[in-house]
Design an enzyme around this catalytic site. Structure first.
Site, PDB file in Angstrom:
ATOM      1  N   SER A  59      11.201  77.976  98.297  1.00  0.00           N
ATOM      2  CA  SER A  59      11.719  77.093  97.263  1.00  0.00           C
ATOM      3  C   SER A  59      12.885  77.372  96.327  1.00  0.00           C
ATOM      4  O   SER A  59      13.276  78.520  96.208  1.00  0.00           O
ATOM      5  CB  SER A  59      10.627  76.289  96.183  1.00  0.00           C
ATOM      6  OG  SER A  59       9.998  77.524  95.532  1.00  0.00           O
ATOM      7  N   GLU A  96      15.449  76.851  92.708  1.00  0.00           N
ATOM      8  CA  GLU A  96      15.756  75.924  91.646  1.00  0.00           C
ATOM      9  C   GLU A  96      17.275  75.783  91.314  1.00  0.00           C
ATOM     10  O   GLU A  96      18.115  76.627  91.373  1.00  0.00           O
ATOM     11  CB  GLU A  96      15.216  76.764  90.227  1.00  0.00           C
ATOM     12  CG  GLU A  96      15.516  76.354  89.094  1.00  0.00           C
ATOM     13  CD  GLU A  96      15.030  77.156  87.605  1.00  0.00           C
ATOM     14  OE1 GLU A  96      13.909  77.170  87.495  1.00  0.00           O
ATOM     15  OE2 GLU A  96      16.051  77.759  87.099  1.00  0.00           O
ATOM     16  N   ASP A 150      12.178  75.070  75.170  1.00  0.00           N
ATOM     17  CA  ASP A 150      12.769  75.848  74.097  1.00  0.00           C
ATOM     18  C   ASP A 150      13.019  74.856  73.051  1.00  0.00           C
ATOM     19  O   ASP A 150      13.514  73.937  73.162  1.00  0.00           O
ATOM     20  CB  ASP A 150      14.007  76.478  74.383  1.00  0.00           C
ATOM     21  CG  ASP A 150      13.997  77.598  75.570  1.00  0.00           C
ATOM     22  OD1 ASP A 150      12.836  78.146  75.578  1.00  0.00           O
ATOM     23  OD2 ASP A 150      14.439  77.618  76.350  1.00  0.00           O
ATOM     24  N   PHE A 172      20.934  87.145  80.388  1.00  0.00           N
ATOM     25  CA  PHE A 172      19.808  86.305  80.824  1.00  0.00           C
ATOM     26  C   PHE A 172      18.466  87.080  80.354  1.00  0.00           C
ATOM     27  O   PHE A 172      17.794  86.620  79.817  1.00  0.00           O
ATOM     28  CB  PHE A 172      19.729  85.783  82.223  1.00  0.00           C
ATOM     29  CG  PHE A 172      20.636  84.598  82.482  1.00  0.00           C
ATOM     30  CD1 PHE A 172      21.319  83.894  81.917  1.00  0.00           C
ATOM     31  CD2 PHE A 172      20.807  84.418  83.987  1.00  0.00           C
ATOM     32  CE1 PHE A 172      22.081  82.927  82.037  1.00  0.00           C
ATOM     33  CE2 PHE A 172      21.710  83.377  84.451  1.00  0.00           C
ATOM     34  CZ  PHE A 172      22.339  82.631  83.246  1.00  0.00           C
ATOM     35  N   HIS A 205      10.387  81.854  94.994  1.00  0.00           N
ATOM     36  CA  HIS A 205      10.996  80.789  94.564  1.00  0.00           C
ATOM     37  C   HIS A 205      12.519  81.200  93.917  1.00  0.00           C
ATOM     38  O   HIS A 205      12.410  82.413  93.235  1.00  0.00           O
ATOM     39  CB  HIS A 205      10.379  80.150  93.224  1.00  0.00           C
ATOM     40  CG  HIS A 205      10.905  78.980  92.558  1.00  0.00           C
ATOM     41  ND1 HIS A 205      10.904  77.823  93.141  1.00  0.00           N
ATOM     42  CD2 HIS A 205      11.315  78.982  91.401  1.00  0.00           C
ATOM     43  CE1 HIS A 205      11.539  76.727  92.134  1.00  0.00           C
ATOM     44  NE2 HIS A 205      11.880  77.904  91.334  1.00  0.00           N
TER      45      HIS A 205
END
Length: 281
Positions: free
Chosen positions: A12, A14, A105, A212, A262
């Site tokens: 999958s 994102e 967040d 990140f 993913h």
């Protein structure tokens, strides 16, 4: 959608909602390239405080129109039961069958607000309101959520989400397979048997990765960090090294029984496609 059998290992992807018309055009091309690997679904991220809600829903709608299952990220910070109810109705009307339920967040200068304190509250509410209308994914943190009081508190927060009705979990990215397997073992010890799919972050830029990782609490092992720093501005070497590192990680995960992969694509296709090719997916 492409016809044919699903690969043995579900994959999958994102994406994040593009901010410009040019970005939207580029992302459509990226998606078409990635669809060749017949993804189980594609997820679309959600901005803090719902700032990109329409962008998220718009991208989700495009993916569905392209014949691919789409999962909308759904965060509850600052939300009320009424706003969540309205958004769930909108997603159901669009044909969305899968959600990634998150706390989200806090935007800068934003009080906690809203009627949901934790992602587990959101999962329980979605289940109570919609029954089994949605497959609910939740987040898992093999290296411990950066705001957790302790590893055990973080594990209990995950357990609360599963017990509230989550169907499966997607992890934060990591580069240490042992952390993933330990988290899975700890989850099984608590009787939590939903699939935990590892989130995979391709390495394309060392500065972006460092930024990140510092923000989300993902550990970059020292040997990887030092190698990336040694490459300096040599982008080709960084990408080549990154592909080797992440391919080996994925091989370890799949050998150890990970139920799928993913990919955090960053709205790019090249690295993810090459990783899938190397893994024979």
């Amino acid at each position: 959608m492409n016809t044919g059998t699903q690969p043995a290992t579900p994959v999958s992807y994102e994406f994040f909602p593009p901010k410009t018309p040019e970005g939207a055009v580029k992302l459509r091309g990226v998606r078409q390239a990635l669809y060749a690997r017949k993804p189980q679904f594609c997820s679309v991220t959600y901005g803090a405080g719902g700032s990109t809600q329409q962008g998220t829903f718009g991208t989700v709608g495009e993916i569905l129109a392209e014949g691919v299952d789409a999962a909308s990220h759904f965060s509850c910070i600052g939300a009320t039961k009424e706003t969540v109810r309205t958004q769930l109705a909108e997603l159901r009307a669009m044909g969305v069958k899968r959600l990634v339920a998150l706390r989200g967040d806090l935007p800068s200068g934003y009080g906690a607000g809203g009627e949901f304190q934790y992602a587990s509250d959101l999962v329980a509410f979605i289940r109570a309101e919609t029954g089994d209308a949605f497959h609910i994914e939740v987040a898992a943190y093999p290296e411990v959520h950066p705001q957790a009081r302790s590893p055990e508190a973080d594990l209990q927060a995950y357990a609360a989400k599963v017990r509230a009705g989550a169907d499966s979990a997607i992890t934060q990215y990591f580069y240490n397979a042992d952390a993933y397997f330990r988290f899975c073992a700890d989850s099984q010890r608590l009787g939590l048997d939903v699939p935990i799919v590892p989130g995979i972050m391709p390495i394309g830029s060392s500065t972006q990765l460092m930024r990140f990782s510092d923000a989300c609490g993902a550990e970059i092992p020292r040997w990887i960090r030092l190698r990336l720093q040694a490459f300096g501005d040599d982008t080709a070497s960084i990408k080549s090294f990154g592909l080797d590192v992440v391919t080996t990680l994925c091989e370890q995960l799949l050998r150890g029984g990970a139920p799928g992969l993913h990919f955090y694509t960053m709205n790019q296709s090249v690295a993810t496609l090459e990783l899938c090719r190397r893994l024979g997916l």
